[in-house]
Scaffold this motif. Structure first.
Motif, PDB file in Angstrom:
ATOM      1  N   TRP A   1       0.834  -1.212   0.000  1.00 38.00           N
ATOM      2  CA  TRP A   1       0.000   0.000   0.000  1.00 38.00           C
ATOM      3  C   TRP A   1       0.860   1.250   0.000  1.00 38.00           C
ATOM      4  O   TRP A   1       0.563   2.228  -0.691  1.00 38.00           O
ATOM      5  N   LEU A   2       1.968   1.228   0.762  1.00 39.98           N
ATOM      6  CA  LEU A   2       2.854   2.386   0.818  1.00 39.98           C
ATOM      7  C   LEU A   2       3.511   2.631  -0.541  1.00 39.98           C
ATOM      8  O   LEU A   2       3.625   3.788  -0.993  1.00 39.98           O
ATOM      9  N   ARG A   3       3.938   1.523  -1.193  1.00 40.37           N
ATOM     10  CA  ARG A   3       4.532   1.698  -2.538  1.00 40.37           C
ATOM     11  C   ARG A   3       3.503   2.237  -3.518  1.00 40.37           C
ATOM     12  O   ARG A   3       3.824   3.088  -4.369  1.00 40.37           O
ATOM     13  N   ALA A   4       2.269   1.769  -3.422  1.00 38.80           N
ATOM     14  CA  ALA A   4       1.235   2.269  -4.334  1.00 38.80           C
ATOM     15  C   ALA A   4       0.972   3.753  -4.090  1.00 38.80           C
ATOM     16  O   ALA A   4       0.794   4.531  -5.028  1.00 38.80           O
ATOM     17  N   VAL A   5       0.973   4.142  -2.809  1.00 42.58           N
ATOM     18  CA  VAL A   5       0.747   5.554  -2.494  1.00 42.58           C
ATOM     19  C   VAL A   5       1.905   6.412  -2.995  1.00 42.58           C
ATOM     20  O   VAL A   5       1.705   7.494  -3.573  1.00 42.58           O
ATOM     21  N   ARG A   6       3.126   5.922  -2.802  1.00 43.18           N
ATOM     22  CA  ARG A   6       4.291   6.690  -3.245  1.00 43.18           C
ATOM     23  C   ARG A   6       4.380   6.784  -4.764  1.00 43.18           C
ATOM     24  O   ARG A   6       4.974   7.720  -5.313  1.00 43.18           O
ATOM     25  N   SER A   7       3.808   5.790  -5.467  1.00 39.82           N
ATOM     26  CA  SER A   7       3.869   5.823  -6.931  1.00 39.82           C
ATOM     27  C   SER A   7       2.813   6.735  -7.552  1.00 39.82           C
ATOM     28  O   SER A   7       2.838   6.963  -8.762  1.00 39.82           O
ATOM     29  N   ARG A   8       1.908   7.274  -6.784  1.00 38.51           N
ATOM     30  CA  ARG A   8       0.909   8.179  -7.319  1.00 38.51           C
ATOM     31  C   ARG A   8       1.569   9.489  -7.751  1.00 38.51           C
ATOM     32  O   ARG A   8       2.554   9.919  -7.148  1.00 38.51           O
ATOM     33  N   PRO A   9       1.040  10.118  -8.806  1.00 39.08           N
ATOM     34  CA  PRO A   9       1.681  11.341  -9.331  1.00 39.08           C
ATOM     35  C   PRO A   9       1.835  12.444  -8.288  1.00 39.08           C
ATOM     36  O   PRO A   9       2.824  13.172  -8.284  1.00 39.08           O
ATOM     37  N   ALA A  10       0.858  12.527  -7.378  1.00 38.85           N
ATOM     38  CA  ALA A  10       0.928  13.608  -6.396  1.00 38.85           C
ATOM     39  C   ALA A  10       2.151  13.486  -5.498  1.00 38.85           C
ATOM     40  O   ALA A  10       2.691  14.495  -5.034  1.00 38.85           O
ATOM     41  N   LEU A  11       2.608  12.231  -5.227  1.00 45.55           N
ATOM     42  CA  LEU A  11       3.778  12.031  -4.392  1.00 45.55           C
ATOM     43  C   LEU A  11       5.032  11.745  -5.213  1.00 45.55           C
ATOM     44  O   LEU A  11       6.141  12.053  -4.765  1.00 45.55           O
ATOM     45  N   ALA A  12       4.862  11.132  -6.391  1.00 50.83           N
ATOM     46  CA  ALA A  12       6.038  10.836  -7.221  1.00 50.83           C
ATOM     47  C   ALA A  12       6.677  12.114  -7.757  1.00 50.83           C
ATOM     48  O   ALA A  12       7.900  12.235  -7.818  1.00 50.83           O
ATOM     49  N   ASP A  13       5.861  13.146  -8.194  1.00 50.45           N
ATOM     50  CA  ASP A  13       6.386  14.413  -8.714  1.00 50.45           C
ATOM     51  C   ASP A  13       5.492  15.531  -8.176  1.00 50.45           C
ATOM     52  O   ASP A  13       4.603  16.027  -8.881  1.00 50.45           O
ATOM     53  N   PRO A  14       5.713  15.940  -6.915  1.00 47.38           N
ATOM     54  CA  PRO A  14       4.837  16.960  -6.322  1.00 47.38           C
ATOM     55  C   PRO A  14       4.848  18.281  -7.088  1.00 47.38           C
ATOM     56  O   PRO A  14       3.813  18.949  -7.185  1.00 47.38           O
ATOM     57  N   VAL A  15       6.014  18.705  -7.650  1.00 44.06           N
ATOM     58  CA  VAL A  15       6.105  19.979  -8.384  1.00 44.06           C
ATOM     59  C   VAL A  15       5.222  19.943  -9.621  1.00 44.06           C
ATOM     60  O   VAL A  15       4.558  20.933  -9.973  1.00 44.06           O
ATOM     61  N   ARG A  16       5.208  18.792 -10.275  1.00 41.28           N
ATOM     62  CA  ARG A  16       4.388  18.667 -11.476  1.00 41.28           C
ATOM     63  C   ARG A  16       2.915  18.857 -11.127  1.00 41.28           C
ATOM     64  O   ARG A  16       2.179  19.504 -11.887  1.00 41.28           O
ATOM     65  N   GLU A  17       2.496  18.370 -10.020  1.00 41.20           N
ATOM     66  CA  GLU A  17       1.105  18.539  -9.615  1.00 41.20           C
ATOM     67  C   GLU A  17       0.811  20.006  -9.317  1.00 41.20           C
ATOM     68  O   GLU A  17      -0.269  20.517  -9.664  1.00 41.20           O
ATOM     69  N   ILE A  18       1.778  20.693  -8.677  1.00 41.17           N
ATOM     70  CA  ILE A  18       1.590  22.125  -8.419  1.00 41.17           C
ATOM     71  C   ILE A  18       1.496  22.900  -9.734  1.00 41.17           C
ATOM     72  O   ILE A  18       0.668  23.801  -9.893  1.00 41.17           O
ATOM     73  N   GLU A  19       2.383  22.543 -10.690  1.00 46.96           N
ATOM     74  CA  GLU A  19       2.346  23.208 -11.993  1.00 46.96           C
ATOM     75  C   GLU A  19       1.016  22.958 -12.691  1.00 46.96           C
ATOM     76  O   GLU A  19       0.436  23.861 -13.313  1.00 46.96           O
ATOM     77  N   ARG A  20       0.562  21.714 -12.591  1.00 50.94           N
ATOM     78  CA  ARG A  20      -0.723  21.406 -13.241  1.00 50.94           C
ATOM     79  C   ARG A  20      -1.849  22.215 -12.618  1.00 50.94           C
ATOM     80  O   ARG A  20      -2.704  22.767 -13.323  1.00 50.94           O
TER      81      ARG A  20
END
Length: 404
Positions: free
Chosen positions: A296-315
């Motif tokens: 579950w932790l790996r799945a959560v970490r692989s989500r875009p919001a945690l994998a590339d937080p800056v990209r989510e902010i840019e989006r």
């Protein structure tokens, strides 16, 4: 009748003994049931003790050898018999005995019928109810064992119990397990073990035997003593096919003394194996839970919001900018439409305004009271009027009219 005696006028011993003999003689011939002990013959006379199977009481019985021989070989030590006798009191010795006239051995069928009646009485009192049964402790600190001296039952219980759990402790009470003294000795041993606070379980054990040999373990007094015991009792009397009443009232019934040891003491090897199984099962459960949490932790970490937080902010920033531009376009269009609508409304108002009509060269004629003149015929000659033009007002007087 009571004798009238005083310290000054006592009666001799012979008088007292004669009176006792007379009182006993009035009892007449009676049938008495009991268990034979101390049977021996002296010449033509046979002597024995008839013991009560329940109470610790007995009476001396004397009779001719012919009466005993007529009863057959069933008359022996430990046998139950019914005696037809006459109570006798020997004045010379001051002793009481029964003079036997007839002896009848108690048959197996009669014994079984009596045991069945006793079972019904005890069952009606609730002594066999399952809710009265007390569970055995998982690992007793000390076990009380009631058995015959140097018997196979004692050997089987001790050996099998110590083989299953070497540290188990025993307190052994050796008693008679058949015959006339068995009930009293077993009850005495039961009371002693039940009073010992260190005893957690009591085992009453005896090997197999004939039904007559197992009769002490169907004795009512012993059965009631076991029912009243504070300590759980395991009955291990005889073999699988044997079933004395003690088995029904005991907390646990074992088919053999070996089975009693198995029921009273857990097997250390089985317990260690169970501990290993439970430990392995616990490890598997914990490992599975940890693996699920890691996945579950790996799945959560692989989500875009945690994998590339800056990209989510840019989006999100791009989305805010797009919404802002869209808002500006919408607001600008709304303002433009409102301006056009306002211009059209102004133009309509100007087109309909009286001032615009005056600018085109028209005038408004009003009386002095401010009313508008709409017809020439409504004006009188010499009447003063006000003429309103686009750039001012004229005061005129009517000098003439034209039209209808």
């Amino acid at each position: 009748m009571a004798m009238e005696t005083t310290a000054e006028s006592p009666v001799p011993v012979r008088t007292v003994l004669q009176a006792v003999s007379g009182w006993i003689g009035r009892l007449g011939r009676i049938w008495v049931e009991g268990q034979i002990t101390d049977l021996n013959a002296r010449g033509g006379t046979v002597y024995m003790t008839l013991r009560d199977p329940v109470a610790n009481m007995s009476v001396r019985v004397v009779g001719p050898r012919a009466v005993f021989e007529a009863a057959g070989p069933a008359v022996a030590d430990g046998a139950r018999v019914v005696v037809h006798a006459k109570p006798d009191f020997w004045i010379n010795r001051g002793t009481f005995s029964l003079s036997v006239l007839e002896i009848r051995p108690v048959g197996v069928g009669e014994l079984l019928a009596r045991l069945e009646r006793l079972k019904q009485v005890l069952a009606s009192e609730g002594l066999f109810r399952p809710e009265r049964k007390r569970p055995l402790p998982f690992l007793p600190g000390k076990i009380g064992l009631i058995c015959g001296r140097d018997s196979d039952a004692e050997h089987d219980v001790l050996q099998n119990a110590r083989r299953r759990w070497p540290a188990v402790a025993f307190r052994v009470e050796n008693t008679a397990v058949q015959g006339s003294y068995a009930v009293g000795e077993v009850m005495e041993a039961l009371r002693a073990l039940d009073a010992d606070p260190e005893i957690d379980v009591i085992i009453i054990a005896r090997g197999g035997g004939a039904m007559e040999d197992l009769l002490p373990f169907s004795d009512e007094a012993l059965v009631r003593a076991v029912s009243a015991a504070r300590t759980p009792v395991v009955s291990a009397i005889g073999h699988e096919q044997d079933s004395p009443i003690l088995d029904l009232v005991a907390d646990v019934r074992a088919s053999t003394p070996t089975d009693a040891a198995k029921k009273a003491v857990p097997d250390v090897r089985e317990q260690l194996q169970l501990v290993r199984q439970l430990r392995d099962r616990g490890r598997r459960c914990l490992a599975g839970a940890v693996d699920r949490e890691l996945a579950w932790l790996r799945a959560v970490r692989s989500r875009p919001a945690l994998a590339d937080p800056v990209r989510e902010i840019e989006r999100q920033s791009e989305q805010v900018a797009a919404l802002r531009d869209r808002t500006r376009r919408c607001l600008s269009g709304a303002l433009d439409r409102a301006g056009d609508e306002l211009s059209h409304t102004r133009a309509r108002l100007l087109a309909l305004s009286p001032a615009a009509t005056l600018e085109r060269g028209y005038a408004i004629v009003q009386r002095e009271d401010g009313s508008v003149v709409r017809e020439a015929a409504a004006v009188k000659d010499g009447e003063h009027l006000h003429v309103r033009l686009s750039d001012g007002r004229l005061d005129v007087a009517v000098t003439g009219r034209e039209g209808s």
